[in-house]
Design an enzyme around this catalytic site. Structure first.
Site: not given
Ligand SMILES: NC(=O)c1ccc[n+]([C@@H]2O[C@H](COP(=O)([O-])OP(=O)(O)OC[C@H]3O[C@@H](n4cnc5c(N)ncnc54)[C@H](OP(=O)(O)O)[C@@H]3O)[C@@H](O)[C@H]2O)c1
Length: 295
Positions: A55, A111
């Protein structure tokens, strides 16, 4: 906040956890803001923090490390290896530990295992899994994990090959409708005592306009905790409010929610399930899309 048992780890986790991928400059989150978000999360009862070697060229891990340096015992830290090889993964772990300012991580993950080729490379001879087993023997890592967004059959095959302690999988309400980890993976994970962490709760922003119900949908699944990808204190606050007062949606409410979000079940709404969801290192389409969304 409600806590739930975390597979066979012997630990319980609060239902809300923090994904730390977005606590970085490129998401408009300064170091000062990231540290404040991490400290607030801890003060409000969050214990589980997810990051990864890849990241933002290490900035996510470094920021978690700024807090871990002072509050390591309060934190459960999960990080990941991108490299498929044993030696490459080992190098990434050593860098991760330095950035995180700790001498062990609670979970180390393979990952984003999106297809059988990547699974073969990671679990085969000379693969990253060998580095994980060795690191666990050395006490550098407590539990071994795997993550995936694309096709639950890949993670099910992984469980057949190795007794992973935990898994991080995509369980947004959009994922309910296609290659569903909730339908295909969670029952087997539960049966085998694998601790499950959910992600993609807000569908990478697609569900931002229905964030509270998106979170309630995921928290009602048979998993331990979900990592929310906050980049601001306001998002963390909003998610805490939902988690602290969590009640599952009623049957009719859930069905109504399904109807509302169904039009968003398209490649542009959930790119992690689409054939052109690329390799983030080189950003090119995968060679073997594993038969996902063809549009
Ligand atoms: N393969 C893997 O293992 C992998 C891959 C990706 C991520 N991850 C992990 O998963 C975590 C979560 O990421 P995700 O990819 O699953 O994304 P997510 O949580 O589905 O989306 C996060 C995005 O949603 C928006 N959002 C709107 N309202 C929100 C709220 N109340 N709380 C939080 N976010 C809100 C934000 O964008 P705006 O600020 O633009 O509104 C934020 O950047 C990452 O931080 C990472 O640690 C793991």
């Amino acid at each position: 906040m409600e806590t739930r048992p975390f597979g066979k780890t012997g630990e319980r986790m609060p239902i809300l956890s923090l994904g730390c991928q977005r606590l970085v400059d490129e998401e408009g989150c300064s170091e000062e803001q990231a540290v404040a978000i991490l400290n607030t999360a801890l003060e409000r009862g969050i214990r589980y923090f997810d990051t990864a070697w890849i990241y933002s060229e290490g900035q996510s891990e470094q920021r978690v490390g700024l807090v871990a340096k002072h509050r390591r015992k309060e934190m459960w830290i999960a990080t990941k290896t991108w490299d498929t090889s044993r030696d490459g993964a080992r190098r990434q772990l050593e860098e991760s530990l330095t950035r995180l300012q700790t001498d062990y991580v609670d979970e180390w993950r393979l990952h984003n295992v999106w297809g059988m080729d990547r699974l073969d490379a990671m679990t085969g001879p000379g693969g990253a899994l060998e580095a994980m087993i060795q690191a666990r023997e050395e006490g550098l890592v407590r539990f071994i994990s795997i993550s995936g967004h694309s096709d639950p059959q890949v993670q099910l095959e992984a469980l057949r090959r190795f007794p992973f302690d935990t898994a991080l999988v995509a369980v947004s309400v959009l994922d309910h409708f296609i290659y569903s980890f909730a339908e295909e993976f969670l029952p087997m994970a539960q049966y085998r005592g694998v601790g499950v962490v959910g992600m993609k709760i807000f569908g990478l922003r697609t569900l931002a306009h229905v964030a509270d119900r998106a979170l309630r949908y995921a928290l009602a699944l048979p998993l331990t905790t979900v990592i929310v990808g906050c980049s601001t204190m306001e998002q963390l606050e909003a998610d805490l409010v939902v988690a602290e007062s969590f009640t599952p949606m009623s049957g009719p409410e859930r069905l109504e929610f399904f109807r509302e979000v169904l039009p968003l079940v398209r490649p542009e709404g959930m790119p992690w399930k689409a054939v052109d969801w690329g390799d983030p290192v080189e950003w090119k389409p995968r060679k073997e899309p594993a038969g996902l969304f063809q549009w």
